[in-house]
Design an enzyme around this catalytic site. Structure first.
Site, PDB file in Angstrom:
ATOM      1  CD  GLN A  97      -3.768  -4.408   6.567  1.00 59.20           C
ATOM      2  OE1 GLN A  97      -3.808  -3.390   5.876  1.00 59.20           O
ATOM      3  NE2 GLN A  97      -4.164  -5.583   6.110  1.00 59.20           N
TER       4      GLN A  97
ATOM      5  CG  ASP B 264     -10.233  -0.145   5.001  1.00 58.68           C
ATOM      6  OD1 ASP B 264     -10.012  -0.646   3.888  1.00 58.68           O
ATOM      7  OD2 ASP B 264      -9.514  -0.329   6.001  1.00 58.68           O
TER       8      ASP B 264
ATOM      9  CE  LYS C  81      -3.872  -2.217   2.299  1.00 62.02           C
ATOM     10  NZ  LYS C  81      -4.450  -2.659   3.555  1.00 62.02           N
TER      11      LYS C  81
HETATM   12  N1  GUN Z   1      -7.086  -6.713   6.031  1.00 62.47           N
HETATM   13  C1  GUN Z   1      -7.408  -7.478   4.955  1.00 62.47           C
HETATM   14  N2  GUN Z   1      -8.113  -6.747   4.066  1.00 62.47           N
HETATM   15  C2  GUN Z   1      -8.234  -5.510   4.578  1.00 62.47           C
HETATM   16  C3  GUN Z   1      -8.835  -4.316   4.106  1.00 62.47           C
HETATM   17  O1  GUN Z   1      -9.435  -4.237   3.027  1.00 62.47           O
HETATM   18  N3  GUN Z   1      -8.729  -3.251   4.931  1.00 62.47           N
HETATM   19  C4  GUN Z   1      -8.107  -3.298   6.125  1.00 62.47           C
HETATM   20  N4  GUN Z   1      -8.061  -2.198   6.872  1.00 62.47           N
HETATM   21  N5  GUN Z   1      -7.521  -4.391   6.582  1.00 62.47           N
HETATM   22  C5  GUN Z   1      -7.594  -5.491   5.818  1.00 62.47           C
END
Ligand code: GUN
Length: 297
Positions: free
Chosen positions: A98, A121, A54
């Site tokens: 996350q 998100d 990311k």
């Molecule tokens: N962990 C796995 N997928 C995601 C996601 O789309 N967002 C977040 N914040 N954590 C994750």
């Protein structure tokens, strides 16, 4: 294989190019650089890989990336204090915590402490409610990526029968809301659904997000349907070693479907591309600027 293979890797690259173009114009015309803060608590190896990816892609499209890595035993108060600081930082337009968080932290409480306009998100309860009532919201990245690919293939989705397999808060439920927003007739199917094969056979669009390797065989697929496979499952190969497969049996479904996403290289790459798109959208909204076309729901 009769189905067209939907190349998510190439699609994601196009989304990132569009985002990068908008970011360059924002900088040039308005002196604004979108910023994304990613918070990682603990050392979960898969999460570390995602967070690194990311951060790298954020910088590649010209945005600022702020990474906050906290110890696994970080207290809830300290995490909430960091989120409060990010909520109040004008250089930060998007905040992502996350998941999964360590067990001693209340994920719902943490997610709902993010300023909803910075919730890239789309997991904050306000955004869930806004999406459910058809109002402007931040939309979860994976379903947004699926929607973009479906619109690209079909143009209008109006009147199509869509079956979403799986009812998670991260994929299944928001995906169903987005498809309803585009005037599909939507069924959410799950582990208790009666006669699942018949339900799926009625679908012009199948979105599979159940986390069960190769669960959907080709004879459940309506000829010509579009199949979006969100599953990422690691299975043992007969000859030893492992490989990634989706929730759909790619070989048999690909012989019947009109179009299908592969695993890997389908939905996966779209998720981070949509995170970048959401960060750009959040930045435009924060500055009362026009939102980018084609990058939102
Ligand atoms: N962990 C796995 N997928 C995601 C996601 O789309 N967002 C977040 N914040 N954590 C994750």
């Amino acid at each position: 294989m009769t189905a067209e293979i939907i190349d998510g890797k190439a699609f994601a690259a196009t989304v990132r190019e569009k985002v990068a173009g908008h970011v360059a114009r924002l900088k040039e015309k308005h002196g604004i650089t979108p910023g994304l803060a990613v918070v990682l608590v603990g050392e979960d190896p898969a999460s570390q890989v995602y967070v690194r990816s990311k951060g790298k892609q954020t910088v590649e499209v010209g945005m600022n990336s702020y990474e906050h890595k906290l110890d696994a035993d970080t207290s809830e108060a300290d995490l909430l204090s960091l989120i409060d600081q990010l909520n109040n930082d004008p250089a930060v337009h998007g905040i992502l915590v996350q998941l999964p968080l360590p067990d001693h932290l209340n994920s719902d409480l943490v997610i709902n402490s993010i300023d909803p306009v910075k919730d890239v998100d789309g997991f904050h309860i306000s955004n869930v409610g806004l999406l459910g009532t058809g109002q402007k919201s931040m939309v979860p990245c994976t379903p947004l990526g699926c929607l973009m690919m479906l619109r690209d293939r079909h143009g209008s989705l109006s009147g199509l029968n869509a079956v979403v397999l799986g009812r998670s808060n991260i994929v299944g439920k928001p995906m169903a809301q987005l498809l309803l927003g585009d005037s599909c007739t939507v069924t959410i199917a799950h582990s208790r659904t009666k006669d699942l094969p018949e339900v799926v056979r009625g679908a012009d669009i199948v979105v599979a997000a159940v986390g069960r390797p190769q669960m959907v065989p080709g004879d459940w697929i309506k000829p010509g349907a579009t199949v979006i496979d969100v599953g990422i499952n690691r299975i043992e190969k007969p000859e030893g070693g492992t490989r990634l497969v989706g929730d759909v049996d790619f070989a048999s479904a690909g012989a019947v479907a009109g179009a299908i996403t592969p695993v890997p290289g389908g939905v996966g790459p779209m998720t981070i591309a949509c995170l970048l798109a959401n960060t750009l959208t959040a930045c435009c909204r924060a500055n009362a600027l026009a939102e980018p076309d084609g990058l939102t729901a």
